[in-house]
Design an enzyme around this catalytic site. Sequence first.
Site, PDB file in Angstrom:
ATOM      1  N   GLY A  82       0.810  -1.213   0.000  1.00  0.00           N
ATOM      2  CA  GLY A  82       0.000   0.000   0.000  1.00  0.00           C
ATOM      3  C   GLY A  82       0.846   1.266   0.000  1.00  0.00           C
ATOM      4  N   THR A  83       1.909   1.264   0.776  1.00  0.00           N
ATOM      5  CA  THR A  83       2.739   2.466   0.888  1.00  0.00           C
ATOM      6  C   THR A  83       3.313   2.843  -0.477  1.00  0.00           C
ATOM      7  OG1 THR A  83       3.268   1.879   3.169  1.00  0.00           O
ATOM      8  CG2 THR A  83       4.725   3.474   2.103  1.00  0.00           C
ATOM      9  N   ASN A 161      -8.355   3.348   8.631  1.00  0.00           N
ATOM     10  CA  ASN A 161      -7.788   2.193   9.320  1.00  0.00           C
ATOM     11  C   ASN A 161      -8.076   2.167  10.816  1.00  0.00           C
ATOM     12  OD1 ASN A 161      -5.968   4.426   8.508  1.00  0.00           O
ATOM     13  ND2 ASN A 161      -4.645   3.591  10.108  1.00  0.00           N
ATOM     14  N   GLN A 189      -7.724  -0.412   3.305  1.00  0.00           N
ATOM     15  CA  GLN A 189      -8.578  -1.057   4.313  1.00  0.00           C
ATOM     16  C   GLN A 189      -9.927  -1.487   3.752  1.00  0.00           C
ATOM     17  OE1 GLN A 189      -7.691  -2.101   7.181  1.00  0.00           O
ATOM     18  NE2 GLN A 189      -5.792  -0.973   7.552  1.00  0.00           N
ATOM     19  N   GLY A 210      -1.998  -6.504  -0.063  1.00  0.00           N
ATOM     20  CA  GLY A 210      -2.359  -7.909   0.127  1.00  0.00           C
ATOM     21  C   GLY A 210      -2.500  -8.345   1.576  1.00  0.00           C
ATOM     22  N   HIS A 211      -1.608  -7.841   2.449  1.00  0.00           N
ATOM     23  CA  HIS A 211      -1.597  -8.411   3.807  1.00  0.00           C
ATOM     24  C   HIS A 211      -2.784  -7.993   4.656  1.00  0.00           C
ATOM     25  CE1 HIS A 211       0.091  -5.031   6.385  1.00  0.00           C
ATOM     26  NE2 HIS A 211       0.417  -4.576   5.196  1.00  0.00           N
ATOM     27  N   THR A 247      12.263  -6.838 -10.873  1.00  0.00           N
ATOM     28  CA  THR A 247      11.801  -8.205 -11.136  1.00  0.00           C
ATOM     29  C   THR A 247      10.544  -8.489 -10.321  1.00  0.00           C
ATOM     30  OG1 THR A 247      14.062  -8.872 -11.528  1.00  0.00           O
ATOM     31  CG2 THR A 247      12.490 -10.648 -11.088  1.00  0.00           C
ATOM     32  N   CYS A 334       2.806   7.905  19.391  1.00  0.00           N
ATOM     33  CA  CYS A 334       3.873   8.435  20.236  1.00  0.00           C
ATOM     34  C   CYS A 334       4.450   9.671  19.567  1.00  0.00           C
ATOM     35  CB  CYS A 334       5.000   7.419  20.338  1.00  0.00           C
ATOM     36  SG  CYS A 334       4.767   6.261  21.660  1.00  0.00           S
TER      37      CYS A 334
HETATM   38  N1  PLP Z   1      -2.971   2.861   3.838  1.00  0.00           N
HETATM   39  C1  PLP Z   1      -3.732   2.421   4.856  1.00  0.00           C
HETATM   40  C2  PLP Z   1      -5.101   2.998   5.051  1.00  0.00           C
HETATM   41  C3  PLP Z   1      -3.254   1.432   5.721  1.00  0.00           C
HETATM   42  O1  PLP Z   1      -4.017   1.008   6.723  1.00  0.00           O
HETATM   43  C4  PLP Z   1      -1.960   0.907   5.486  1.00  0.00           C
HETATM   44  C5  PLP Z   1      -1.371  -0.114   6.390  1.00  0.00           C
HETATM   45  O2  PLP Z   1      -1.580  -0.126   7.565  1.00  0.00           O
HETATM   46  C6  PLP Z   1      -1.204   1.391   4.403  1.00  0.00           C
HETATM   47  C7  PLP Z   1      -1.741   2.374   3.597  1.00  0.00           C
HETATM   48  C8  PLP Z   1       0.162   0.866   4.097  1.00  0.00           C
HETATM   49  O3  PLP Z   1       0.081  -0.394   3.468  1.00  0.00           O
HETATM   50  P1  PLP Z   1       1.354  -1.378   3.435  1.00  0.00           P
HETATM   51  O4  PLP Z   1       1.524  -1.895   4.814  1.00  0.00           O
HETATM   52  O5  PLP Z   1       0.982  -2.448   2.468  1.00  0.00           O
HETATM   53  O6  PLP Z   1       2.504  -0.580   2.963  1.00  0.00           O
END
Ligand code: PLP
Length: 402
Positions: A82-83, A161, A189, A210-211, A247, A334
């Site tokens: 996602g990031t 999230n 999410q 995916g996770h 790759t 934090c």
């Molecule tokens: N965006 C949201 C709303 C998330 O909850 C998260 C992960 O917690 C991410 C992006 C980041 O995803 P990833 O962990 O696959 O980089």
Amino acid sequence: MTSHASPWEMSECVYLDANATTPAAPEVVEAMLPFLLTQFGNASSGHRFGRDVLQAIKAARQKVQALIGAEHDDEIIFTSGGTEADATAISSAVKAQPDRDRIIITALEHPAVRAPCEQLRKDGYDVQILPVDPQGGLDLDAFQNLLTPRVALVSAMWANNETGHLLPVARMAEMARERGILFHTDAVQAVGKIPISLKDSAIDMLSLSGHKFFAPKGIGALYLRRGARFRPLLRGGRQENGRRAGTENTPGIVGLGKAAELAAAHFTEDGARMERLRDRLERALLAVPDSLVIGAGAPRLPNTSAIAFAGVASELLLPCLDQAGIAASSGSACSSGTLEPSHVLRALGVPQKFARGVVRFSLSRATTETEIDHVIAVVPQIVAQMRAGTKPVSGAKHVSGH
Ligand code: PLP
């Protein structure tokens, strides 16, 4: 605790932190294994090892396409998660449109969107953050007024999230499109938890990971509408049609495809089940005096519950829950040694007395009735003991809301 059937059964712990991550489903691991062992080829190789892998990647792409209702499979670009998908969308929008210098995001965005936008602000961009009301609602008139030809991108998350709030992304995307502005949604999410159909939407880009839905960590995707302006973040090889070099993570991609297939097949029943369990949990925990469900009554994901207990600090409550066999997380972040309510809780205007005591319970399709029974039996007792000062607290450790 009585026994229950879930992937984390062996841990003897009730795992209610599915918004942080999920395990890979057994079917997913099974689908991936050949691509770690025998079908290890590089998709760019001209020989049979490469061809096998290319086929598998295409099949996975089509499964992800189906999960999010995209029109074409080439609209899916695999990423490391996602990031990376968020970073790609934001960087692409500004690089592809050097004449535009404004970005619009919402106050609920994940750090994966906030941080690149903060950097752009330092680089001279005008970053507008749309405020939300306590229900997670946005002032769409104020939004409309910001949609000028200066805007390179609007990025609004599909689902939050920490609280599960759903944002009106379909409407926002239409408004952006009317002004010729690119629209991205962080749907990390939402994908795999609720039905999504991009075909008839005005959304140009969407991030998924995916996770969060039983595929492994380190694999995700960016949906990119055909014809949308785009510049790659990672350059080098010609993988992903020249849109993401490196790759391919074939085992991860195959796993993501399998997880997408499983999610699509079980959406409706899983969503309804999770919502029923979540609502039962909330009803029981609201019987605790001075407790509050953040976003109750607002459009929300079916699996997420952020519950606040006044007078109890979540950073002290969570280790007690952990000791009692319940894994959850908090809405605190934090900052400089003090535990401040997260930007999400602040944006939603959660009153201070509640904001320090928020626990996020996030369920998955593997969550069982028995697990919820355990939480319902244990949490009110622990909260009461903490309020009475009779619960010894040791080794408090911060757990954040991912
Ligand atoms: N965006 C949201 C709303 C998330 O909850 C998260 C992960 O917690 C991410 C992006 C980041 O995803 P990833 O962990 O696959 O980089």
